[in-house]
Design an enzyme around this catalytic site. Structure first.
Site, PDB file in Angstrom:
ATOM      1  N   ASN A 183      -7.059   8.242   2.695  1.00  0.00           N
ATOM      2  CA  ASN A 183      -6.660   7.658   3.966  1.00  0.00           C
ATOM      3  C   ASN A 183      -7.438   8.266   5.124  1.00  0.00           C
ATOM      4  O   ASN A 183      -7.560   9.495   5.234  1.00  0.00           O
ATOM      5  CB  ASN A 183      -5.160   7.891   4.196  1.00  0.00           C
ATOM      6  CG  ASN A 183      -4.661   7.216   5.455  1.00  0.00           C
ATOM      7  OD1 ASN A 183      -4.625   5.997   5.527  1.00  0.00           O
ATOM      8  ND2 ASN A 183      -4.289   8.010   6.462  1.00  0.00           N
ATOM      9  N   GLU A 184      -8.011   7.419   5.987  1.00  0.00           N
ATOM     10  CA  GLU A 184      -8.661   7.831   7.234  1.00  0.00           C
ATOM     11  C   GLU A 184      -9.413   9.163   7.058  1.00  0.00           C
ATOM     12  O   GLU A 184      -9.074  10.170   7.684  1.00  0.00           O
ATOM     13  CB  GLU A 184      -7.611   7.922   8.339  1.00  0.00           C
ATOM     14  CG  GLU A 184      -6.904   6.602   8.572  1.00  0.00           C
ATOM     15  CD  GLU A 184      -5.812   6.648   9.637  1.00  0.00           C
ATOM     16  OE1 GLU A 184      -5.606   7.736  10.221  1.00  0.00           O
ATOM     17  OE2 GLU A 184      -5.165   5.611   9.885  1.00  0.00           O
ATOM     18  N   TRP A 198       1.595  -1.535   9.092  1.00  0.00           N
ATOM     19  CA  TRP A 198       2.183  -0.186   9.021  1.00  0.00           C
ATOM     20  C   TRP A 198       3.469  -0.187   9.833  1.00  0.00           C
ATOM     21  O   TRP A 198       3.444  -0.544  11.002  1.00  0.00           O
ATOM     22  CB  TRP A 198       1.221   0.850   9.577  1.00  0.00           C
ATOM     23  CG  TRP A 198       1.779   2.235   9.395  1.00  0.00           C
ATOM     24  CD1 TRP A 198       2.702   2.848  10.185  1.00  0.00           C
ATOM     25  CD2 TRP A 198       1.499   3.138   8.321  1.00  0.00           C
ATOM     26  NE1 TRP A 198       3.011   4.087   9.689  1.00  0.00           N
ATOM     27  CE2 TRP A 198       2.278   4.291   8.541  1.00  0.00           C
ATOM     28  CE3 TRP A 198       0.674   3.089   7.202  1.00  0.00           C
ATOM     29  CZ2 TRP A 198       2.245   5.384   7.690  1.00  0.00           C
ATOM     30  CZ3 TRP A 198       0.634   4.179   6.358  1.00  0.00           C
ATOM     31  CH2 TRP A 198       1.417   5.315   6.601  1.00  0.00           C
ATOM     32  N   ARG A 227       0.878  -1.176   0.000  1.00  0.00           N
ATOM     33  CA  ARG A 227       0.000   0.000   0.000  1.00  0.00           C
ATOM     34  C   ARG A 227       0.912   1.221   0.000  1.00  0.00           C
ATOM     35  O   ARG A 227       1.721   1.414   0.914  1.00  0.00           O
ATOM     36  CB  ARG A 227      -0.913  -0.020   1.217  1.00  0.00           C
ATOM     37  CG  ARG A 227      -1.911   1.152   1.316  1.00  0.00           C
ATOM     38  CD  ARG A 227      -2.887   0.888   2.460  1.00  0.00           C
ATOM     39  NE  ARG A 227      -3.857   1.954   2.652  1.00  0.00           N
ATOM     40  CZ  ARG A 227      -3.811   2.868   3.622  1.00  0.00           C
ATOM     41  NH1 ARG A 227      -2.801   2.848   4.501  1.00  0.00           N
ATOM     42  NH2 ARG A 227      -4.741   3.790   3.740  1.00  0.00           N
ATOM     43  N   HIS A 243      -8.580   0.206   9.974  1.00  0.00           N
ATOM     44  CA  HIS A 243      -7.258   0.350  10.569  1.00  0.00           C
ATOM     45  C   HIS A 243      -7.355  -0.014  12.040  1.00  0.00           C
ATOM     46  O   HIS A 243      -8.175   0.546  12.771  1.00  0.00           O
ATOM     47  CB  HIS A 243      -6.739   1.775  10.389  1.00  0.00           C
ATOM     48  CG  HIS A 243      -6.493   2.123   8.961  1.00  0.00           C
ATOM     49  ND1 HIS A 243      -6.037   3.372   8.565  1.00  0.00           N
ATOM     50  CD2 HIS A 243      -6.635   1.400   7.827  1.00  0.00           C
ATOM     51  CE1 HIS A 243      -5.906   3.379   7.239  1.00  0.00           C
ATOM     52  NE2 HIS A 243      -6.270   2.194   6.778  1.00  0.00           N
ATOM     53  N   GLU A 251      -4.205  -1.158   7.843  1.00  0.00           N
ATOM     54  CA  GLU A 251      -3.113  -0.736   8.727  1.00  0.00           C
ATOM     55  C   GLU A 251      -3.301  -1.383  10.085  1.00  0.00           C
ATOM     56  O   GLU A 251      -4.427  -1.506  10.575  1.00  0.00           O
ATOM     57  CB  GLU A 251      -3.098   0.787   8.931  1.00  0.00           C
ATOM     58  CG  GLU A 251      -2.720   1.612   7.741  1.00  0.00           C
ATOM     59  CD  GLU A 251      -2.590   3.093   8.109  1.00  0.00           C
ATOM     60  OE1 GLU A 251      -2.402   3.386   9.312  1.00  0.00           O
ATOM     61  OE2 GLU A 251      -2.683   3.929   7.208  1.00  0.00           O
ATOM     62  N   TYR A 253      -5.741  -0.120  15.533  1.00  0.00           N
ATOM     63  CA  TYR A 253      -4.751   0.308  16.507  1.00  0.00           C
ATOM     64  C   TYR A 253      -5.355   0.163  17.913  1.00  0.00           C
ATOM     65  O   TYR A 253      -5.871  -0.900  18.250  1.00  0.00           O
ATOM     66  CB  TYR A 253      -4.279   1.728  16.195  1.00  0.00           C
ATOM     67  CG  TYR A 253      -3.478   1.825  14.903  1.00  0.00           C
ATOM     68  CD1 TYR A 253      -2.179   1.337  14.828  1.00  0.00           C
ATOM     69  CD2 TYR A 253      -4.024   2.378  13.747  1.00  0.00           C
ATOM     70  CE1 TYR A 253      -1.437   1.396  13.661  1.00  0.00           C
ATOM     71  CE2 TYR A 253      -3.291   2.450  12.560  1.00  0.00           C
ATOM     72  CZ  TYR A 253      -1.999   1.955  12.532  1.00  0.00           C
ATOM     73  OH  TYR A 253      -1.266   2.018  11.367  1.00  0.00           O
TER      74      TYR A 253
END
Length: 444
Positions: A159-160, A284, A82, A226, A255, A228
């Site tokens: 992105n995001e 990531w 990516r 993503h 990610e 996290y």
């Protein structure tokens, strides 16, 4: 991923409604020339399941590192990269010629290329971020580098695209962005990131994904979560990904890391759940992180010989890239189903002590199969409880499956599916090998 990330209130995740998603209509036809979505799965131009196993690379900040980085990423076993691009708003623009070079280098290294516009990161909360509409302008502006590359490139729109402010606009803005890109002639699989800095703690993407997919005239959208700090327990990871799988909505973990400033994500659960469900993941990131998150570098100073602990985990650990990545068949190699007689997809919904598995057999032999027999072995302490659309017997860890009358025939290049419920103790992984009438099948 942004270089510094606002903390996310994980408690909101637990308080949010856990509504089930409605299944979308089946997607594009089998003769689609590039990547496409069918029955909640990402298929490549060879019409085979493709499961991303790869990493992110920050090209827009380190363009001089890209050529070497892609070679090293491939050598580590990845099948996908990516690539971070700038639209010219917050970060310098990667123009048409530069995008074309990146695509060419991905192809040269037999990597599927996910191109993402990074300038939308945290819109509504980050003052420098731009809306999805600006990302669409960018993609239309570099269209000449994209058209004709549908077999090798996915377009990750932005992105995001929202932080923790204004994220309820995600659904409408995403539909509009998809419509504009289709009208401009981009026929690629479009990857769309979740709001809330990509983590969707509000469940906005989860609950509206079916509507967004249905709004695309090509039904060719892949959803990107993503993971996290919001995803710091196995239960949270499994619940989110299982809901997409159960609803046959395509998703990838675009990610994730082994640590983060907003909490410690459970990378073991992310990787094992993705593997059991046949869902892609992209760690990531390769190298070059700053702003206090340098621990997210997979290699130190872009040196492939200096793997970090996170890099060792992602590439070499359980359910890691080296053990699970399969190259896309579009490169003419030994991708899933290439040159074989059958291909089996095993999709697992695991709830701890009990689980469901959906199994699809694709007949790639070129001849009709009648009265088939499928054999496999559970890798752990799994036990069959109930089976539908087939009959099965279990002896120890070995399972022998035969069809019901209505599932007994598999047309050439066609499929048949069955499912079962079971119980498990300890790790519940997918079987490694399936044989159809004594012939070993490719698997995902």
């Amino acid at each position: 991923m942004r270089r510094t990330r606002a903390a996310v209130a994980t408690g909101t995740l637990l308080a949010a409604c856990a509504a089930l998603l409605a299944a979308p209509p089946s997607a594009q036809a089998a003769d689609t020339p590039g990547f496409h979505i069918r029955d909640g799965r990402l298929l490549d131009a060879a019409d085979e399941d493709f499961v991303m196993r790869g990493v992110n690379h920050a090209h827009t900040w380190y363009p001089d590192r890209t050529d070497r980085a892609l070679k090293d990423i491939k050598a580590k076993g990845a099948n996908t990269v990516r690539v971070v691009l700038g639209t010219g708003d917050q970060w310098a623009k990667n123009d048409t010629a530069d995008v074309a070079r990146v695509v060419s280098e991905c192809k040269e290294n037999r990597l599927i290329c996910v191109l993402e516009a990074h300038n939308t990161t945290g819109y509504g909360e980050s003052g420098a971020a731009v809306p999805l509409s600006r990302a669409v302008d960018y993609w239309i502006g570099v269209k000449d580098a994209l058209v004709g590359q549908e077999k090798y490139v996915l377009v990750n729109i932005g992105n995001e695209p929202y932080g923790n402010t204004g994220y309820t606009a995600w659904t409408g803005d995403t539909k509009t962005a998809i419509g504009r890109l289709r009208a401009a002639g981009l026929d690629h699989t479009l990857m769309v990131d979740a709001p809330n800095w990509g983590q969707d703690w509000s469940f906005t993407m989860r609950d509206d994904a079916a509507d967004v997919l249905a709004a695309d005239p090509d039904r060719n959208v892949l959803f990107d979560i993503h993971m996290y700090g919001v995803y710091d327990t196995p239960a949270e990871v499994r619940d989110y990904l299982n809901r997409f799988a159960a609803a046959e909505l395509p998703i990838v973990v675009g990610e994730f890391g082994d640590m983060h400033s907003d909490g410690n994500p459970d990378e073991d659960a992310i990787m094992s759940t993705a593997q059991s469900l046949g869902i892609g993941y992209l760690g990531w990131s390769w190298s070059g992180n700053g702003g206090g998150v340098e621990y997210l570098d997979l290699v130190r100073d872009f040196d492939a010989n200096r793997l970090s602990d996170w890099g060792k985990r992602l590439f070499d650990g359980a359910n890691g890239i080296k053990a699970t990545a399969k190259e896309s068949g579009v490169f003419g190699g030994t991708g899933p189903g290439q040159g074989g007689a059958c291909h089996v997809t095993y999709r697992l919904s695991d709830w701890g002590g009990t689980f469901n598995a959906d199994v699809t057999i694709r007949n790639t032999s070129g001849e009709k199969v009648e009265g088939w027999k499928l054999d496999f072995s559970f890798p752990g302490q799994q036990k069959l409880n109930a089976v539908w659309n087939a009959k099965a017997t279990q002896t120890g860890s070995d399972v022998h499956v035969t069809p019901e009358p209505w599932t007994g025939s598999i047309p050439a290049n066609g499929t048949v599916s069955f499912g079962f419920n079971g119980s498990s103790t300890g790790t519940n992984a997918a079987p490694r090998t399936f044989t159809l009438d004594g012939r070993t099948c490719a698997t995902t």
